[in-house]
Motif scaffolding. Structure first.
Motif, PDB file in Angstrom:
ATOM      1  N   LEU A   1       0.827  -1.206   0.000  1.00 24.38           N
ATOM      2  CA  LEU A   1       0.000   0.000   0.000  1.00 24.38           C
ATOM      3  C   LEU A   1       0.864   1.260   0.000  1.00 24.38           C
ATOM      4  O   LEU A   1       0.561   2.233  -0.696  1.00 24.38           O
ATOM      5  N   LEU A   2       1.943   1.236   0.761  1.00 19.90           N
ATOM      6  CA  LEU A   2       2.851   2.384   0.811  1.00 19.90           C
ATOM      7  C   LEU A   2       3.550   2.580  -0.530  1.00 19.90           C
ATOM      8  O   LEU A   2       3.687   3.700  -1.021  1.00 19.90           O
ATOM      9  N   PHE A   3       3.977   1.478  -1.132  1.00 20.60           N
ATOM     10  CA  PHE A   3       4.655   1.521  -2.429  1.00 20.60           C
ATOM     11  C   PHE A   3       3.706   2.059  -3.510  1.00 20.60           C
ATOM     12  O   PHE A   3       4.092   2.899  -4.332  1.00 20.60           O
ATOM     13  N   LYS A   4       2.464   1.578  -3.502  1.00 15.83           N
ATOM     14  CA  LYS A   4       1.467   2.035  -4.474  1.00 15.83           C
ATOM     15  C   LYS A   4       1.213   3.535  -4.340  1.00 15.83           C
ATOM     16  O   LYS A   4       1.100   4.258  -5.333  1.00 15.83           O
ATOM     17  N   GLU A   5       1.146   3.987  -3.103  1.00 19.16           N
ATOM     18  CA  GLU A   5       0.891   5.406  -2.848  1.00 19.16           C
ATOM     19  C   GLU A   5       2.035   6.282  -3.355  1.00 19.16           C
ATOM     20  O   GLU A   5       1.809   7.314  -3.991  1.00 19.16           O
ATOM     21  N   LYS A   6       3.253   5.857  -3.090  1.00 17.66           N
ATOM     22  CA  LYS A   6       4.427   6.659  -3.447  1.00 17.66           C
ATOM     23  C   LYS A   6       4.670   6.713  -4.954  1.00 17.66           C
ATOM     24  O   LYS A   6       5.206   7.693  -5.473  1.00 17.66           O
ATOM     25  N   PHE A   7       4.298   5.644  -5.668  1.00 16.58           N
ATOM     26  CA  PHE A   7       4.602   5.580  -7.096  1.00 16.58           C
ATOM     27  C   PHE A   7       3.348   5.555  -7.976  1.00 16.58           C
ATOM     28  O   PHE A   7       3.396   5.169  -9.139  1.00 16.58           O
ATOM     29  N   ASN A   8       2.223   5.965  -7.368  1.00 19.22           N
ATOM     30  CA  ASN A   8       0.960   6.117  -8.106  1.00 19.22           C
ATOM     31  C   ASN A   8       0.584   4.865  -8.904  1.00 19.22           C
ATOM     32  O   ASN A   8       0.243   4.925 -10.091  1.00 19.22           O
ATOM     33  N   ILE A   9       0.640   3.731  -8.252  1.00 19.13           N
ATOM     34  CA  ILE A   9       0.251   2.464  -8.877  1.00 19.13           C
ATOM     35  C   ILE A   9      -1.226   2.231  -8.579  1.00 19.13           C
ATOM     36  O   ILE A   9      -1.641   2.233  -7.415  1.00 19.13           O
ATOM     37  N   ASN A  10      -2.025   2.046  -9.600  1.00 14.10           N
ATOM     38  CA  ASN A  10      -3.481   2.009  -9.395  1.00 14.10           C
ATOM     39  C   ASN A  10      -4.098   0.628  -9.554  1.00 14.10           C
ATOM     40  O   ASN A  10      -5.289   0.502  -9.801  1.00 14.10           O
ATOM     41  N   PHE A  11      -3.286  -0.431  -9.439  1.00 13.23           N
ATOM     42  CA  PHE A  11      -3.871  -1.771  -9.468  1.00 13.23           C
ATOM     43  C   PHE A  11      -3.342  -2.582  -8.291  1.00 13.23           C
ATOM     44  O   PHE A  11      -2.385  -2.200  -7.627  1.00 13.23           O
ATOM     45  N   GLY A  12      -3.999  -3.689  -8.029  1.00 10.30           N
ATOM     46  CA  GLY A  12      -3.676  -4.467  -6.845  1.00 10.30           C
ATOM     47  C   GLY A  12      -2.745  -5.630  -7.115  1.00 10.30           C
ATOM     48  O   GLY A  12      -2.328  -5.878  -8.252  1.00 10.30           O
ATOM     49  N   PHE A  13      -2.421  -6.366  -6.044  1.00 14.52           N
ATOM     50  CA  PHE A  13      -1.526  -7.516  -6.113  1.00 14.52           C
ATOM     51  C   PHE A  13      -2.144  -8.674  -5.345  1.00 14.52           C
ATOM     52  O   PHE A  13      -2.878  -8.470  -4.379  1.00 14.52           O
ATOM     53  N   LYS A  14      -1.827  -9.860  -5.776  1.00 17.10           N
ATOM     54  CA  LYS A  14      -2.219 -11.051  -5.027  1.00 17.10           C
ATOM     55  C   LYS A  14      -0.955 -11.609  -4.374  1.00 17.10           C
ATOM     56  O   LYS A  14       0.050 -11.867  -5.042  1.00 17.10           O
ATOM     57  N   ILE A  15      -1.004 -11.787  -3.048  1.00 16.52           N
ATOM     58  CA  ILE A  15       0.169 -12.255  -2.303  1.00 16.52           C
ATOM     59  C   ILE A  15      -0.071 -13.675  -1.796  1.00 16.52           C
ATOM     60  O   ILE A  15      -1.115 -13.970  -1.215  1.00 16.52           O
ATOM     61  N   PHE A  16       0.894 -14.539  -2.022  1.00 12.83           N
ATOM     62  CA  PHE A  16       0.888 -15.867  -1.410  1.00 12.83           C
ATOM     63  C   PHE A  16       1.999 -15.883  -0.371  1.00 12.83           C
ATOM     64  O   PHE A  16       3.181 -15.849  -0.721  1.00 12.83           O
ATOM     65  N   LEU A  17       1.626 -15.896   0.877  1.00 15.16           N
ATOM     66  CA  LEU A  17       2.600 -15.814   1.966  1.00 15.16           C
ATOM     67  C   LEU A  17       2.751 -17.186   2.622  1.00 15.16           C
ATOM     68  O   LEU A  17       1.836 -17.680   3.269  1.00 15.16           O
TER      69      LEU A  17
END
Length: 220
Positions: free
Chosen positions: A15-31
């Motif tokens: 979320l922080l990375f998206k905010e800083k670099f204006n990324i407007n799509f999401g990610f799917k994480i497998f943890l």
């Protein structure tokens, strides 16, 4: 694995990375969580640091490490150590400032009692001034660079160990068990895991409690 989006550092990092670099799509994480929660091994911080390093490569941003540090600093005290991708490092401030140390490979045992320990509770029970340990830090730095394990075992310390031992009898039992066998053993972070600076797994595997988990690891 289902993760708490509000508190998990992976989602916070994205979320922080998206905010800083204006990324407007999401990610799917497998943890795939292998480091126990509440063990003092930096599992959450390493997840967040790895996410930032991966996103930097994925988007071809070519951010310098210092730029990633500024983002990591907003996420947590230990995140930048993992961004540094160093085997050994000197961290200061809140842990967000990192100076890599060139050290020789070391083999360790990590012992986990199978329980989680609250970092917040350990800090509440602690009362220390880190400035009194600066001489130890300088010697530790020297011992790591030289690969002097004998010296390192004499000067390694963790000011959170005493409050952690008072809060958790299982940690105290592990400490006493290994000490009686002649091992130098220390708390990892705020616990609950402990580590040694030596080998000896085969000697121990049939003697430890069934409730404890023991792992052979190497700092390379």
């Amino acid at each position: 694995k289902n993760i708490d989006k509000k508190f998990n550092l992976c989602t916070k990092a994205i979320l922080l990375f998206k905010e800083k670099f204006n990324i407007n799509f999401g990610f799917k994480i497998f943890l795939n969580k292998k480091i126990p929660i509440g063990s003092g091994l930096g599992g959450g911080s390493s997840n967040a640091g790895s996410i930032l390093v991966a996103l930097n490569k994925l988007f071809g941003l070519k951010l310098k490490r210092e730029e990633l540090y500024k983002i990591g600093e907003e996420l947590g005290s230990d995140v930048n150590f993992f961004i540094s991708q160093s085997s050994f490092a000197f961290a200061y401030g809140r842990g967000e400032r990192v100076i890599p140390i060139n050290g020789r490979p070391m083999k360790h045992l990590i012992i986990w009692p199978g329980i989680s320990l609250s970092t917040e509770k350990v800090y509440k029970f602690s009362n220390f001034k880190l400035t009194k340990f600066l001489s130890n830090v300088n010697i530790i730095n020297y011992a790591i660079r030289k690969g002097d394990l004998t010296l390192l075992k004499k000067v390694v310390f963790n000011v959170l160990e005493k409050p952690a031992l008072s809060l958790c009898k299982e940690i105290k039992e592990i400490k006493e068990f290994f000490t009686k066998l002649g091992y130098s053993i220390y708390l990892t972070g705020s616990g609950s895991a402990l580590y040694t600076i030596e080998k000896g797994f085969n000697f121990l595997k049939n003697r430890i409690s069934k409730d404890w988990k023991i792992f052979r690891v190497e700092t390379i």
